[in-house]
Design a protein around this motif. Structure first.
Motif, PDB file in Angstrom:
ATOM      1  N   GLY A  56     -40.877 -23.445 -26.849  1.00 13.00           N
ATOM      2  CA  GLY A  56     -40.809 -24.873 -27.159  1.00 13.00           C
ATOM      3  C   GLY A  56     -40.577 -25.766 -25.957  1.00 13.00           C
ATOM      4  O   GLY A  56     -40.823 -26.966 -26.027  1.00 13.00           O
ATOM      5  N   LEU A  57     -40.092 -25.182 -24.858  1.00 13.30           N
ATOM      6  CA  LEU A  57     -39.884 -26.012 -23.655  1.00 13.30           C
ATOM      7  C   LEU A  57     -41.210 -26.204 -22.919  1.00 13.30           C
ATOM      8  O   LEU A  57     -42.081 -25.341 -22.938  1.00 13.30           O
ATOM      9  N   THR A  58     -41.319 -27.314 -22.225  1.00 18.50           N
ATOM     10  CA  THR A  58     -42.504 -27.512 -21.376  1.00 18.50           C
ATOM     11  C   THR A  58     -42.208 -26.982 -19.977  1.00 18.50           C
ATOM     12  O   THR A  58     -41.041 -26.942 -19.539  1.00 18.50           O
ATOM     13  N   THR A  59     -43.278 -26.646 -19.267  1.00 18.38           N
ATOM     14  CA  THR A  59     -43.063 -26.200 -17.885  1.00 18.38           C
ATOM     15  C   THR A  59     -42.646 -27.384 -17.008  1.00 18.38           C
ATOM     16  O   THR A  59     -41.974 -27.190 -15.997  1.00 18.38           O
ATOM     17  N   ALA A  60     -43.007 -28.598 -17.400  1.00 12.87           N
ATOM     18  CA  ALA A  60     -42.537 -29.779 -16.652  1.00 12.87           C
ATOM     19  C   ALA A  60     -41.013 -29.882 -16.724  1.00 12.87           C
ATOM     20  O   ALA A  60     -40.355 -30.264 -15.749  1.00 12.87           O
ATOM     21  N   TYR A  61     -40.450 -29.531 -17.873  1.00 11.69           N
ATOM     22  CA  TYR A  61     -38.987 -29.575 -18.015  1.00 11.69           C
ATOM     23  C   TYR A  61     -38.325 -28.558 -17.073  1.00 11.69           C
ATOM     24  O   TYR A  61     -37.355 -28.881 -16.373  1.00 11.69           O
ATOM     25  N   LEU A  62     -38.856 -27.337 -17.056  1.00 11.67           N
ATOM     26  CA  LEU A  62     -38.286 -26.321 -16.151  1.00 11.67           C
ATOM     27  C   LEU A  62     -38.394 -26.776 -14.698  1.00 11.67           C
ATOM     28  O   LEU A  62     -37.482 -26.576 -13.892  1.00 11.67           O
ATOM     29  N   ASP A  63     -39.510 -27.404 -14.377  1.00 14.14           N
ATOM     30  CA  ASP A  63     -39.730 -27.895 -13.017  1.00 14.14           C
ATOM     31  C   ASP A  63     -38.688 -28.953 -12.641  1.00 14.14           C
ATOM     32  O   ASP A  63     -38.140 -28.934 -11.537  1.00 14.14           O
ATOM     33  N   SER A  64     -38.408 -29.858 -13.577  1.00 13.60           N
ATOM     34  CA  SER A  64     -37.444 -30.922 -13.266  1.00 13.60           C
ATOM     35  C   SER A  64     -36.039 -30.341 -13.077  1.00 13.60           C
ATOM     36  O   SER A  64     -35.296 -30.778 -12.200  1.00 13.60           O
ATOM     37  N   LEU A  65     -35.693 -29.320 -13.880  1.00 14.52           N
ATOM     38  CA  LEU A  65     -34.395 -28.653 -13.692  1.00 14.52           C
ATOM     39  C   LEU A  65     -34.321 -27.987 -12.321  1.00 14.52           C
ATOM     40  O   LEU A  65     -33.323 -28.109 -11.610  1.00 14.52           O
ATOM     41  N   ALA A  66     -35.395 -27.286 -11.968  1.00 12.18           N
ATOM     42  CA  ALA A  66     -35.424 -26.576 -10.676  1.00 12.18           C
ATOM     43  C   ALA A  66     -35.263 -27.571  -9.525  1.00 12.18           C
ATOM     44  O   ALA A  66     -34.483 -27.339  -8.587  1.00 12.18           O
ATOM     45  N   GLU A  67     -35.971 -28.674  -9.620  1.00 10.76           N
ATOM     46  CA  GLU A  67     -35.900 -29.662  -8.532  1.00 10.76           C
ATOM     47  C   GLU A  67     -34.477 -30.209  -8.389  1.00 10.76           C
ATOM     48  O   GLU A  67     -33.964 -30.351  -7.275  1.00 10.76           O
ATOM     49  N   LYS A  68     -33.832 -30.466  -9.522  1.00 14.14           N
ATOM     50  CA  LYS A  68     -32.462 -30.990  -9.466  1.00 14.14           C
ATOM     51  C   LYS A  68     -31.508 -29.967  -8.841  1.00 14.14           C
ATOM     52  O   LYS A  68     -30.668 -30.310  -7.994  1.00 14.14           O
ATOM     53  N   ILE A  69     -31.655 -28.709  -9.239  1.00 12.10           N
ATOM     54  CA  ILE A  69     -30.782 -27.649  -8.709  1.00 12.10           C
ATOM     55  C   ILE A  69     -30.943 -27.552  -7.187  1.00 12.10           C
ATOM     56  O   ILE A  69     -29.969 -27.418  -6.441  1.00 12.10           O
ATOM     57  N   ILE A  70     -32.185 -27.643  -6.724  1.00 10.52           N
ATOM     58  CA  ILE A  70     -32.457 -27.523  -5.283  1.00 10.52           C
ATOM     59  C   ILE A  70     -31.891 -28.741  -4.535  1.00 10.52           C
ATOM     60  O   ILE A  70     -31.171 -28.597  -3.544  1.00 10.52           O
ATOM     61  N   ARG A  71     -32.193 -29.924  -5.035  1.00 12.57           N
ATOM     62  CA  ARG A  71     -31.757 -31.144  -4.318  1.00 12.57           C
ATOM     63  C   ARG A  71     -30.246 -31.315  -4.360  1.00 12.57           C
ATOM     64  O   ARG A  71     -29.651 -31.798  -3.390  1.00 12.57           O
ATOM     65  N   ASP A  72     -29.616 -30.913  -5.465  1.00  9.51           N
ATOM     66  CA  ASP A  72     -28.149 -31.039  -5.569  1.00  9.51           C
ATOM     67  C   ASP A  72     -27.433 -30.199  -4.518  1.00  9.51           C
ATOM     68  O   ASP A  72     -26.249 -30.430  -4.246  1.00  9.51           O
ATOM     69  N   GLN A  73     -28.120 -29.207  -3.958  1.00  7.23           N
ATOM     70  CA  GLN A  73     -27.499 -28.356  -2.934  1.00  7.23           C
ATOM     71  C   GLN A  73     -27.949 -28.751  -1.520  1.00  7.23           C
ATOM     72  O   GLN A  73     -27.804 -27.981  -0.569  1.00  7.23           O
ATOM     73  N   GLY A  74     -28.525 -29.948  -1.420  1.00  5.54           N
ATOM     74  CA  GLY A  74     -28.870 -30.466  -0.099  1.00  5.54           C
ATOM     75  C   GLY A  74     -30.147 -29.889   0.483  1.00  5.54           C
ATOM     76  O   GLY A  74     -30.374 -29.956   1.698  1.00  5.54           O
ATOM     77  N   ALA A  75     -30.992 -29.336  -0.376  1.00  3.23           N
ATOM     78  CA  ALA A  75     -32.254 -28.756   0.098  1.00  3.23           C
ATOM     79  C   ALA A  75     -33.432 -29.524  -0.507  1.00  3.23           C
ATOM     80  O   ALA A  75     -33.259 -30.420  -1.338  1.00  3.23           O
ATOM     81  N   ILE A  76     -34.618 -29.154  -0.034  1.00  2.00           N
ATOM     82  CA  ILE A  76     -35.856 -29.788  -0.497  1.00  2.00           C
ATOM     83  C   ILE A  76     -36.703 -28.708  -1.173  1.00  2.00           C
ATOM     84  O   ILE A  76     -36.769 -27.578  -0.668  1.00  2.00           O
ATOM     85  N   PRO A  77     -37.329 -29.038  -2.305  1.00  2.00           N
ATOM     86  CA  PRO A  77     -38.256 -28.057  -2.904  1.00  2.00           C
ATOM     87  C   PRO A  77     -39.506 -27.942  -2.014  1.00  2.00           C
ATOM     88  O   PRO A  77     -40.286 -28.881  -1.910  1.00  2.00           O
ATOM     89  N   THR A  78     -39.633 -26.789  -1.374  1.00  3.48           N
ATOM     90  CA  THR A  78     -40.624 -26.607  -0.311  1.00  3.48           C
ATOM     91  C   THR A  78     -42.050 -26.845  -0.790  1.00  3.48           C
ATOM     92  O   THR A  78     -42.895 -27.324  -0.043  1.00  3.48           O
ATOM     93  N   PHE A  79     -42.311 -26.502  -2.052  1.00  2.47           N
ATOM     94  CA  PHE A  79     -43.710 -26.558  -2.514  1.00  2.47           C
ATOM     95  C   PHE A  79     -44.151 -27.977  -2.846  1.00  2.47           C
ATOM     96  O   PHE A  79     -45.341 -28.258  -2.906  1.00  2.47           O
ATOM     97  N   LYS A  80     -43.177 -28.866  -3.105  1.00  2.00           N
ATOM     98  CA  LYS A  80     -43.546 -30.218  -3.556  1.00  2.00           C
ATOM     99  C   LYS A  80     -44.336 -30.933  -2.456  1.00  2.00           C
ATOM    100  O   LYS A  80     -43.844 -31.139  -1.348  1.00  2.00           O
ATOM    101  N   GLY A  81     -45.578 -31.248  -2.768  1.00  2.00           N
ATOM    102  CA  GLY A  81     -46.431 -31.918  -1.782  1.00  2.00           C
ATOM    103  C   GLY A  81     -47.074 -30.980  -0.777  1.00  2.00           C
ATOM    104  O   GLY A  81     -47.896 -31.407   0.033  1.00  2.00           O
ATOM    105  N   TYR A  82     -46.733 -29.686  -0.839  1.00  2.00           N
ATOM    106  CA  TYR A  82     -47.328 -28.727   0.107  1.00  2.00           C
ATOM    107  C   TYR A  82     -48.811 -28.567  -0.206  1.00  2.00           C
ATOM    108  O   TYR A  82     -49.172 -28.101  -1.294  1.00  2.00           O
ATOM    109  N   GLY A  83     -49.637 -29.006   0.722  1.00  2.00           N
ATOM    110  CA  GLY A  83     -51.077 -28.992   0.459  1.00  2.00           C
ATOM    111  C   GLY A  83     -51.454 -29.874  -0.721  1.00  2.00           C
ATOM    112  O   GLY A  83     -52.523 -29.725  -1.305  1.00  2.00           O
TER     113      GLY A  83
END
Ligand code: MG
Length: 257
Positions: free
Chosen positions: A34-61
Motif C-alpha cells: 500500500g505504500l508508494t515508492t515515493a513515500y519510501l524515497d522521501s523517508l530515505a532522503e530525510k534520514i540522510i539529510r538529518d545526519q548531515g549528508a546528501i543523498p548521492t543519487f539525487k540529480g546524479y546524471g
C-alpha cells in the motif's frame, strides 16, 4: 586510475556508510503493501539529510529520486514514484548512496514486502550470499577478478544468471571510480588489490535470462523476460587489518556463507 584512500578518508566513508545503513535499518521496518515508492524515497532522503549528508543519487546524471527503488523484475535504477504502490509478495530493492563531507558510500538491500514466494526468498538469499562469498576473495595482493569470478560461480551454480551491462565500482569522493567490478570474470585476472582501495561490490542477479532493457524514462532497467531480479551491495575498504564492510549496521542480519 584507481584512487587509494588514506585511513582518514576511509573513516569519512565509514561515516557515510553508517548513514546509508541507517536508511536500511529504518526502511526495512516500514516496507508494507500500500505504500508508494515515493513515500519510501522521501523517508530515505530525510534520514540522510538529518545526519548531515546528501543523498548521492539525487540529480546524479539527472536521476530524480534520492534513492533507487526497484521492484521484482526491475533490476536497478527504479525511479521512486507516487504511481508505484507496493503490494504483498513484491521484492523491493533499495539502492542508497550518501555523501558525507565529500565522501560517498553506496549499498543496496532487497527486502520482502509482506509474505513472498519461496522462489523470491531463495533469490534474495543467494544474491546476498554471493556478495559475502565474493568478498572472501578480496585479499590485498590478489586480483579483482578473484572477486568477480567467485560471485559469478556462486550464482550460476545456484541456477541464476548475471546481467553483464552493469557492474560494481570503485568509490570515494566520486560515486563511480575505477575499477569497474563485473559480476563475472576470471580468477587471477584484473587489477591487483591494494591496501586503501574502496570498492562497491554489487551482485545483480536474475532468476531467468540475463537480458535487460531500459524503459523510456531512460533509467528503469527491467529484465526482458519479466522474471524476478535481486540486488545486494556494500561498500568495502581494503585495510591492513583485512576487509572492512562500511555499509552494514550494528545488529543487521547477515546471511554469510
Ligand atoms: Mg553501486
Amino acid at each position: 586510475m584507481i584512487i587509494i584512500k588514506s585511513e582518514r578518508e576511509i573513516e569519512l566513508m565509514a561515516k557515510a556508510g553508517q548513514i546509508v545503513a541507517s536508511v536500511f535499518k529504518n526502511l526495512k521496518e516500514v516496507i508494507r503493501p500500500g505504500l508508494t515508492t515515493a513515500y519510501l524515497d522521501s523517508l530515505a532522503e530525510k534520514i540522510i539529510r538529518d545526519q548531515g549528508a546528501i543523498p548521492t543519487f539525487k540529480g546524479y546524471g539527472g536521476f530524480p529520486g534520492a534513492i533507487c527503488i526497484s521492484i521484482n523484475d526491475t533490476l536497478i535504477h527504479g525511479i521512486p514514484s507516487e504511481n508505484i504502490i507496493l503490494k504483498e509478495g513484491d521484492i523491493v530493492s533499495l539502492d542508497v548512496g550518501a555523501t558525507y563531507q565529500g565522501y560517498c558510500a553506496d549499498a543496496c538491500r532487497t527486502y520482502p514486502c509482506g509474505k513472498v514466494s519461496d522462489e523470491a526468498k531463495r533469490l534474495m538469499l543467494i544474491t546476498e550470499q554471493s556478495f559475502w562469498y565474493g568478498i572472501k576473495f578480496a585479499k590485498i595482493g590478489g586480483h579483482l577478478g578473484d572477486i568477480s569470478h567467485a560471485i559469478q560461480e556462486y550464482n550460476e551454480k545456484n541456477g541464476y544468471s548475471l546481467p553483464r551491462e552493469y557492474t560494481g565500482h570503485g568509490i570515494g569522493t566520486h560515486l563511480h571510480e575505477d575499477p569497474s567490478i563485473p559480476n563475472y570474470g576470471r580468477a587471477n585476472h584484473g587489477p591487483i588489490l591494494e591496501e586503501g582501495m574502496c570498492l562497491a561490490i554489487e551482485p545483480m542477479v536474475a532468476q531467468g535470462k540475463p537480458y535487460t532493457r531500459v524503459l523510456p524514462d531512460e533509467w528503469t532497467v527491467k529484465m526482458r523476460d519479466g522474471k524476478l531480479s535481486a540486488h545486494y551491495e556494500n561498500t568495502i575498504a581494503l585495510t591492513k587489518n583485512g576487509i572492512r564492510v562500511l555499509t552494514t549496521y550494528e545488529g543487521e542480519e547477515i546471511n554469510n556463507v
